[in-house]
Design an enzyme around this catalytic site. Structure first.
Site, mmCIF file in Angstrom:
data_model
loop_
_atom_site.group_PDB
_atom_site.id
_atom_site.type_symbol
_atom_site.label_atom_id
_atom_site.label_comp_id
_atom_site.label_asym_id
_atom_site.label_seq_id
_atom_site.Cartn_x
_atom_site.Cartn_y
_atom_site.Cartn_z
ATOM 1 N N SER A 143 0.816 -1.104 0.081
ATOM 2 C CA SER A 143 0.009 -0.039 0.019
ATOM 3 C C SER A 143 0.809 1.394 -0.105
ATOM 4 C CB SER A 143 -0.825 -0.037 1.408
ATOM 5 O OG SER A 143 -0.352 0.309 2.433
ATOM 6 N N CYS A 177 -3.218 -4.831 -7.518
ATOM 7 C CA CYS A 177 -2.905 -3.281 -7.525
ATOM 8 C C CYS A 177 -3.240 -2.755 -9.028
ATOM 9 C CB CYS A 177 -1.475 -3.171 -7.143
ATOM 10 S SG CYS A 177 -0.342 -3.939 -8.398
ATOM 11 N N GLU A 203 -8.050 3.404 -2.183
ATOM 12 C CA GLU A 203 -7.852 2.049 -2.775
ATOM 13 C C GLU A 203 -8.851 0.980 -1.939
ATOM 14 O OE1 GLU A 203 -4.387 -0.605 -4.636
ATOM 15 O OE2 GLU A 203 -4.049 0.215 -2.717
#
Length: 498
Positions: free
Chosen positions: A227, A282, A384
């Site tokens: 992250s 991702c 996200e």
């Protein structure tokens, strides 16, 4: 109860007495599979010491011999693919076909690493000055480390250490403690292939292990995928300790759907890109930008119909298209985002909450979720989510769609669906994102290109794998050499040489 999952240090499986333990779950059932040891600083230091001890001999081996050993490693990965993929699915939850795709992309990176003798040749120029020759060499750094995420327990480590050790470095891997078995098993295959003890070491752990790698002066470089908040921490901490760093962070990947797009193909592509691996990628598409309300209405209608047919279940069940989320805390987090989207005023077109998978009521299953009329100030747009949630945003033009994408803090991946070459060219030339697809929803570069985003999706100057891996895992040394003619006496030269 079976023994806890330990570490691979200096070619030996190591288990530490009185180690802290963390549960490892089967996300399809919620049951505890076993436990993984969380390495103390002393354990990580032992792995670094093993790598340091192995470095002089390994870096002195002919590059061609290192490449041949990696070739044997690649053959073992192919031969043991079923065992590896079973471990991935058991601990991560992704469906077996997705696990096979992950492993295949990892094997491609091992194959690229076998080309390393060609990429390490350097450059040579004769007579750059009077009887002076100059050349450059690419020399290994020493001990390097990789910190990898849960979502690709096989592929992401294979982005890192095959290239690193092919360049002559030794490696310490810290895989995710949530699904550690695949990474440890693959590292044992490297030993079986003949890669010497200490060249590749694996330590399982949490922040204590990470911080040891970031601060130990013997570690020369750190690669990370995860992250953005953690990537920023990794980059700042390791850089402050004099290390070379590449830290790949988060993403909010947009797909622009133009009025002329082949809508059926676009919907099929978005289904796989948004809901494959339960959205835990991702490079997952989490925002679809419909250019024009007519396109938006048709897109939401077709996506809703496709979601009604989405097969959700354990990754081991034949025909399953989407498995569970990795853990109960992550499940609760993603479900919380769905709640927030409703509270913020987005239209919940398909609600994945409350999904029941018979016989797996304890699993972390969330159905495919679709929001319409999402706006940039909403948390489901900004953040996200890393789950099976797709947001549809409406735009009036390609320029407006691109402005939305460019304004977001992340710049990992994006794509456009169109039949218009001019629009595609304008989009690829001007969008401020690192990886771009045209009618390709997941534009993940192949192994001989490099992977990396822009903006707050990448911290550091070099991307992962491919040509950038050679630059990241080596230092350039330039040598200038002159042999004066015998008997010639030279006078001192005080002007800068020209």
């Amino acid at each position: 109860m079976k023994s806890p999952i330990g570490h691979l240090i200096g070619g030996e499986l190591v288990s530490c007495a009185h180690a802290r333990l963390q549960d490892v779950y089967n996300p399809a059932t919620g049951e505890v599979l076993g436990h993984v040891e969380l390495a103390a600083r002393s354990t990580v230091e032992a792995a670094i010491a093993a790598a340091q001890a192995a470095f002089p001999a390994w870096s002195g081996i002919l590059p061609a011999k290192r490449a041949r050993l990696l070739g044997r490693f690649m053959a073992l990965l192919e031969a043991r693919a079923d065992e590896i993929c079973a471990l991935i699915t058991l601990e991560h939850g992704k469906v077996l076909d997705d696990a096979r795709g992950e492993l295949h992309r990892g094997i491609e990176n091992v194959e690229f690493a076998t080309y390393m003798p060609e990429l390490l040749k350097g450059e040579h120029s004769k007579n750059v000055g009077p009887k002076i020759d100059s050349w450059s060499e690419f020399q290994p750094l020493g001990v390097v480390a990789g910190i990898t995420p849960f979502n690709f327990p096989a592929m992401v480590p294979l982005w890192m250490y095959p290239a690193a050790i092919a360049c002559g470095n030794t490696f310490v891997l810290k895989p995710s403690e949530r699904d550690p078995s695949a990474a440890l098993y693959i590292a044992q295959l490297a030993l079986e292939a003949g890669i010497p003890s200490g060249v590749l070491n694996v330590v399982n752990g949490d922040k204590e292990a990470v911080d040891t790698l970031l601060t130990d002066k013997r570690v020369q470089a750190v690669s990370f995928v995860g992250s953005t908040p953690i990537a920023e921490y990794i980059y700042a901490t390791a850089s402050a300790h004099g290390k070379r760093v590449q830290a790949l962070g988060g993403a909010k990947n947009h797909a622009v759907v133009m009025p002329d797009a082949d809508l059926e193909n676009a919907v099929n592509a978005l289904m796989g890109a948004a809901y494959g691996s339960c959205g835990e990628r991702c490079m997952a598409i989490s925002v679809a930008v419909a250019v024009g309300n007519e396109v938006g209405d048709a897109l939401v209608e077709r996506l809703g119909a496709a979601l009604a047919k989405l097969k959700v279940g354990p990754g081991t069940v034949r025909g399953a298209e989407m498995g569970p989320l990795i853990s109960k805390p992550h499940f609760e987090k993603v479900r919380g985002y769905v709640d927030a989207g409703v509270a913020e005023g987005a239209k919940l077109a398909v609600d994945g909450r409350g999904l029941n998978v018979p016989g797996h009521e304890g699993g972390y299953f969330l159905g495919g979720t679709l929001f319409d009329h999402v706006t940039p100030e909403m948390s489901i747009y900004r953040d996200e989510i890393f789950g099976p949630v797709l947001c549809v945003v409406r735009a009036h033009s390609l320029e407006e769609a691109m402005a939305l994408i460019d304004a977001h803090e992340y710049g990992n991946g994006t794509c456009i669906f169109t039949r218009d070459g001019e629009a595609a060219r304008y989009f690829t030339d001007n969008i401020r994102v690192g990886m771009v697809g045209v009618n390709v929803p997941l534009p993940v570069p192949v192994s001989y290109h490099s992977f990396g985003g822009w903006k707050r999706s990448l911290f550091g100057d070099l991307s992962a794998y491919g040509p950038d891996a050679v630059r990241f895992y080596t230092r350039r040394k330039t040598v200038s050499q002159r042999w004066p003619a015998g008997g010639v006496r030279e006078t001192a030269q005080f002007a800068f040489p020209a």
